[in-house]
Scaffold this motif. Sequence first.
Motif, PDB file in Angstrom:
ATOM      1  N   VAL A  92       0.884  -1.349  -0.028  1.00 27.41           N
ATOM      2  CA  VAL A  92      -0.092  -0.103   0.129  1.00 27.41           C
ATOM      3  C   VAL A  92       0.794   1.174  -0.130  1.00 27.41           C
ATOM      4  O   VAL A  92       1.590   1.632   0.998  1.00 27.41           O
ATOM      5  N   PRO A  93       1.005   2.217  -1.251  1.00 26.19           N
ATOM      6  CA  PRO A  93       0.223   1.645  -2.302  1.00 26.19           C
ATOM      7  C   PRO A  93       1.030   0.628  -3.050  1.00 26.19           C
ATOM      8  O   PRO A  93       2.051   0.312  -2.888  1.00 26.19           O
ATOM      9  N   PRO A  94       0.100  -0.058  -4.231  1.00 27.14           N
ATOM     10  CA  PRO A  94       0.960  -1.036  -5.026  1.00 27.14           C
ATOM     11  C   PRO A  94       2.244  -0.383  -5.350  1.00 27.14           C
ATOM     12  O   PRO A  94       2.451   0.670  -5.905  1.00 27.14           O
ATOM     13  N   ALA A  95       3.326  -1.302  -5.575  1.00 31.62           N
ATOM     14  CA  ALA A  95       4.725  -0.952  -6.084  1.00 31.62           C
ATOM     15  C   ALA A  95       5.390  -1.764  -6.792  1.00 31.62           C
ATOM     16  O   ALA A  95       5.183  -2.876  -6.618  1.00 31.62           O
ATOM     17  N   TYR A  96       6.401  -1.588  -7.578  1.00 26.66           N
ATOM     18  CA  TYR A  96       7.244  -2.594  -8.466  1.00 26.66           C
ATOM     19  C   TYR A  96       8.561  -2.999  -7.597  1.00 26.66           C
ATOM     20  O   TYR A  96       8.741  -2.078  -6.727  1.00 26.66           O
ATOM     21  N   PHE A  97       8.802  -4.013  -7.739  1.00 26.24           N
ATOM     22  CA  PHE A  97      10.048  -4.777  -6.937  1.00 26.24           C
ATOM     23  C   PHE A  97      10.738  -5.681  -7.943  1.00 26.24           C
ATOM     24  O   PHE A  97       9.870  -6.179  -8.841  1.00 26.24           O
ATOM     25  N   ILE A  98      11.779  -5.625  -7.450  1.00 22.61           N
ATOM     26  CA  ILE A  98      12.652  -6.967  -8.242  1.00 22.61           C
ATOM     27  C   ILE A  98      12.717  -8.089  -7.449  1.00 22.61           C
ATOM     28  O   ILE A  98      12.754  -8.003  -6.287  1.00 22.61           O
ATOM     29  N   GLU A  99      12.425  -9.310  -8.074  1.00 21.84           N
ATOM     30  CA  GLU A  99      12.089 -10.369  -7.300  1.00 21.84           C
ATOM     31  C   GLU A  99      13.420 -10.727  -6.642  1.00 21.84           C
ATOM     32  O   GLU A  99      14.449 -10.660  -7.084  1.00 21.84           O
ATOM     33  N   PRO A 100      13.312 -11.481  -5.569  1.00 22.36           N
ATOM     34  CA  PRO A 100      14.481 -11.815  -4.587  1.00 22.36           C
ATOM     35  C   PRO A 100      15.370 -12.450  -5.403  1.00 22.36           C
ATOM     36  O   PRO A 100      16.605 -12.313  -5.131  1.00 22.36           O
ATOM     37  N   LYS A 101      15.254 -13.472  -6.082  1.00 18.28           N
ATOM     38  CA  LYS A 101      16.031 -14.257  -6.961  1.00 18.28           C
ATOM     39  C   LYS A 101      16.926 -13.488  -7.914  1.00 18.28           C
ATOM     40  O   LYS A 101      17.951 -13.740  -8.069  1.00 18.28           O
ATOM     41  N   TRP A 102      16.044 -12.561  -8.497  1.00 17.22           N
ATOM     42  CA  TRP A 102      16.961 -11.446  -9.482  1.00 17.22           C
ATOM     43  C   TRP A 102      17.781 -10.450  -8.569  1.00 17.22           C
ATOM     44  O   TRP A 102      18.787 -10.265  -9.061  1.00 17.22           O
ATOM     45  N   GLN A 103      17.467 -10.156  -7.592  1.00 17.23           N
ATOM     46  CA  GLN A 103      18.182  -9.273  -6.604  1.00 17.23           C
ATOM     47  C   GLN A 103      19.247 -10.031  -6.180  1.00 17.23           C
ATOM     48  O   GLN A 103      20.627  -9.394  -6.459  1.00 17.23           O
ATOM     49  N   SER A 104      19.231 -11.428  -6.006  1.00 21.57           N
ATOM     50  CA  SER A 104      20.492 -11.731  -5.466  1.00 21.57           C
ATOM     51  C   SER A 104      21.266 -12.142  -6.613  1.00 21.57           C
ATOM     52  O   SER A 104      22.665 -12.165  -6.535  1.00 21.57           O
ATOM     53  N   ALA A 105      20.754 -12.559  -7.890  1.00 19.17           N
ATOM     54  CA  ALA A 105      21.573 -12.981  -8.855  1.00 19.17           C
ATOM     55  C   ALA A 105      22.267 -11.541  -9.491  1.00 19.17           C
ATOM     56  O   ALA A 105      23.661 -11.997  -9.781  1.00 19.17           O
ATOM     57  N   LEU A 106      21.606 -10.609  -9.601  1.00 17.16           N
ATOM     58  CA  LEU A 106      22.466  -9.502 -10.182  1.00 17.16           C
ATOM     59  C   LEU A 106      23.603  -8.939  -9.069  1.00 17.16           C
ATOM     60  O   LEU A 106      24.664  -8.595  -9.634  1.00 17.16           O
ATOM     61  N   GLN A 107      23.288  -9.302  -7.924  1.00 22.04           N
ATOM     62  CA  GLN A 107      24.404  -8.797  -6.851  1.00 22.04           C
ATOM     63  C   GLN A 107      25.543  -9.928  -6.831  1.00 22.04           C
ATOM     64  O   GLN A 107      26.706  -9.546  -6.436  1.00 22.04           O
ATOM     65  N   MET A 108      25.367 -11.166  -7.092  1.00 21.15           N
ATOM     66  CA  MET A 108      26.269 -12.158  -6.955  1.00 21.15           C
ATOM     67  C   MET A 108      27.079 -12.406  -8.421  1.00 21.15           C
ATOM     68  O   MET A 108      28.077 -13.019  -8.709  1.00 21.15           O
ATOM     69  N   ALA A 109      26.370 -11.912  -9.595  1.00 19.20           N
ATOM     70  CA  ALA A 109      26.934 -11.953 -10.610  1.00 19.20           C
ATOM     71  C   ALA A 109      28.408 -11.426 -10.991  1.00 19.20           C
ATOM     72  O   ALA A 109      29.290 -12.049 -11.330  1.00 19.20           O
ATOM     73  N   GLY A 110      28.644 -10.338 -10.424  1.00 25.45           N
ATOM     74  CA  GLY A 110      29.935  -9.655 -10.421  1.00 25.45           C
ATOM     75  C   GLY A 110      31.004 -10.400  -9.695  1.00 25.45           C
ATOM     76  O   GLY A 110      31.972 -10.696 -10.354  1.00 25.45           O
ATOM     77  N   GLN A 111      30.589 -10.893  -8.602  1.00 25.36           N
ATOM     78  CA  GLN A 111      31.419 -11.567  -7.708  1.00 25.36           C
ATOM     79  C   GLN A 111      31.679 -12.980  -8.177  1.00 25.36           C
ATOM     80  O   GLN A 111      32.835 -13.314  -7.950  1.00 25.36           O
ATOM     81  N   LEU A 112      30.760 -13.612  -9.016  1.00 27.49           N
ATOM     82  CA  LEU A 112      30.920 -14.867  -9.617  1.00 27.49           C
ATOM     83  C   LEU A 112      32.154 -14.521 -10.433  1.00 27.49           C
ATOM     84  O   LEU A 112      32.978 -15.448 -10.789  1.00 27.49           O
ATOM     85  N   GLY A 113      32.018 -13.487 -11.364  1.00 28.58           N
ATOM     86  CA  GLY A 113      33.099 -13.130 -12.375  1.00 28.58           C
ATOM     87  C   GLY A 113      34.512 -13.216 -11.874  1.00 28.58           C
ATOM     88  O   GLY A 113      35.213 -13.235 -12.312  1.00 28.58           O
ATOM     89  N   ALA A 114      34.442 -12.204 -10.737  1.00 24.61           N
ATOM     90  CA  ALA A 114      35.478 -11.612  -9.900  1.00 24.61           C
ATOM     91  C   ALA A 114      36.190 -12.866  -9.511  1.00 24.61           C
ATOM     92  O   ALA A 114      37.491 -13.079  -9.530  1.00 24.61           O
ATOM     93  N   LEU A 115      35.386 -14.126  -8.967  1.00 23.90           N
ATOM     94  CA  LEU A 115      36.089 -15.449  -8.302  1.00 23.90           C
ATOM     95  C   LEU A 115      36.790 -15.955  -9.525  1.00 23.90           C
ATOM     96  O   LEU A 115      38.002 -16.435  -9.085  1.00 23.90           O
ATOM     97  N   ILE A 116      36.337 -15.691 -10.805  1.00 26.01           N
ATOM     98  CA  ILE A 116      37.137 -16.350 -11.977  1.00 26.01           C
ATOM     99  C   ILE A 116      38.323 -15.380 -12.152  1.00 26.01           C
ATOM    100  O   ILE A 116      39.572 -15.864 -12.404  1.00 26.01           O
ATOM    101  N   GLY A 117      38.240 -14.320 -12.111  1.00 25.64           N
ATOM    102  CA  GLY A 117      39.291 -13.128 -12.274  1.00 25.64           C
ATOM    103  C   GLY A 117      40.402 -13.364 -11.435  1.00 25.64           C
ATOM    104  O   GLY A 117      41.559 -13.246 -11.683  1.00 25.64           O
ATOM    105  N   VAL A 118      40.210 -13.587 -10.105  1.00 24.70           N
ATOM    106  CA  VAL A 118      41.221 -13.909  -9.314  1.00 24.70           C
ATOM    107  C   VAL A 118      42.238 -14.950  -9.447  1.00 24.70           C
ATOM    108  O   VAL A 118      43.174 -14.847  -9.239  1.00 24.70           O
ATOM    109  N   PHE A 119      41.470 -15.971  -9.876  1.00 27.37           N
ATOM    110  CA  PHE A 119      42.061 -17.121 -10.185  1.00 27.37           C
ATOM    111  C   PHE A 119      43.188 -17.059 -11.623  1.00 27.37           C
ATOM    112  O   PHE A 119      44.108 -17.563 -11.642  1.00 27.37           O
ATOM    113  N   LEU A 120      42.477 -16.096 -12.243  1.00 26.56           N
ATOM    114  CA  LEU A 120      43.388 -15.695 -13.437  1.00 26.56           C
ATOM    115  C   LEU A 120      44.565 -14.713 -12.982  1.00 26.56           C
ATOM    116  O   LEU A 120      45.539 -14.990 -13.613  1.00 26.56           O
TER     117      LEU A 120
END
Length: 528
Positions: A92-120
Amino acid sequence: MSAEDIKAMPNEKGQIENGENYEYKTEAMEAELTEHNMTVMQAVKAYPMACFWAFVMSFTIIMESYDVFLIGNFIALPEFAQKFGKLDTASVPPAYFIEPKWQSALQMAGQLGALIGVFLAGPLTSRIGYRWATLFGLLLMNATIFIMFFANSLPVFFVAQLLEGLPWGIFIANAPAYCSEIVPLRLRAPATQVLQMFWAIGSIIVGAVTFVYNPRLDEKAYKIPIALQWLFPTPLAILMFCAPESPWWLVRKGRLEEATHSVARLGRKSRLSNPGDTVALMRRVIDLEKSVSAPTYAELFRGTDLRRTLIVCAVYAGQNLAGNLIANQAVYFFEQAGVSTNLAFALGLITSALQMIFVMLSWGLTTHFGRRTLYLWGTGVNVALLVALGIAGSVGKSTASSLAQASLGLIVSVLFTFAAAPVSWCIIAETSAIRLRPLTTGIGRATYYIIEIPCIFLGSFMLNPTGGNLGGKCGYVWGATGFICWIMAYFFLPEMKGRSYRELDIMFKRRVPAREFDKTDIKVEEDE
């Protein structure tokens, strides 16, 4: 001890050494004594360009910080949520939101890439050096920003973040190692702790930009903040092309003349800065660590290097377990604590500005009190505040409760950058053996991401109204994990204040207990 005393000193077998070995060891001892006797201001005056190049390398951290906080702010950005999210008709009132699964996915995507990057980063830096590895990362960063800018769906945003993470991994692995290697002993703490300041600066820039553009009702609300990332890589690439290579890396490769030239570029000619003596100091330490084989990740988990690796990994992991995720999700946390969107963005910006100020204040504390003391006190206080945050979130919804949660969230975020966060960079840079440093910092940062990725899912779930909806009660969870970090640090974190890399090598090889490091005396002539 004077130079004459050193020259008359017998070696560990009671013999007076002759020839080149005697000469370079004598020069090494003179250089080490000079560094021990320097004050902080004398070190700054003797190595002004070392301070400048450490500053330049630290600037690369802004790019990871900017994007990490950018994605966190996008989740709270109304236009981004309307473009890519779903409508919550129950609110109340109705509002748009990013789904929890996408919140987490977007925030962990860079970290996942960085995980590969540190091993390189580890093998890449060991082979071509800090300078060229960083240049490669900066050019790659320029290219990956294009994908994020033209992304038109959450899956494409995810891929863009994943690819941007690759150069982050290179920057975050190389920056603390390079900064600690180009400055003298007295400047190791501020030169590495400045990384946390740049992390805060990145969040300040993001906070200011998103605060200005969050009222917009078109795609520029998120497109312009993305485009501003292009401000950083090209100027930094030009500067890094002109930067000197780490003299420690050059000595490891046997390029002694280049190492001497590099030291000369880092310091100024004076009685406190003799390039030849400094290179001799480096040779002495590297000879102690000499091996017939090239450095490998397997070595990090053998003998005394295992202990050093575990300390670095534990300190990196602790950055995610003692309140850091509240700092990274500050704006969203403030929203879920019950404050308005505009006030949440304003509080996020205030938090970032205070973090930068408190990081600078921590430089003097680390130099005076030491690494172990500041880490223990900082983590202990944060644990107490996190428990208080949990209590504030448990007393029911009210204006007073919302303000208490927002205030405690801000204090936790700021105090984390006053003690535990900046001192962690110093500990990470000093703990590893010189020979294995690029690999150790890489595996340590990999641990950070391995811990952070599930913590992001957990943190997003706990805060999201369609998930755990815990609000301030998440303080109980982070307080418990922070307390575990405090216990581990009390028993296993040594005090490395004022120790040369030779002294640290010897103490780790002798298996000196962590709580005995500051009481152990290592003579300047000792090599074992």
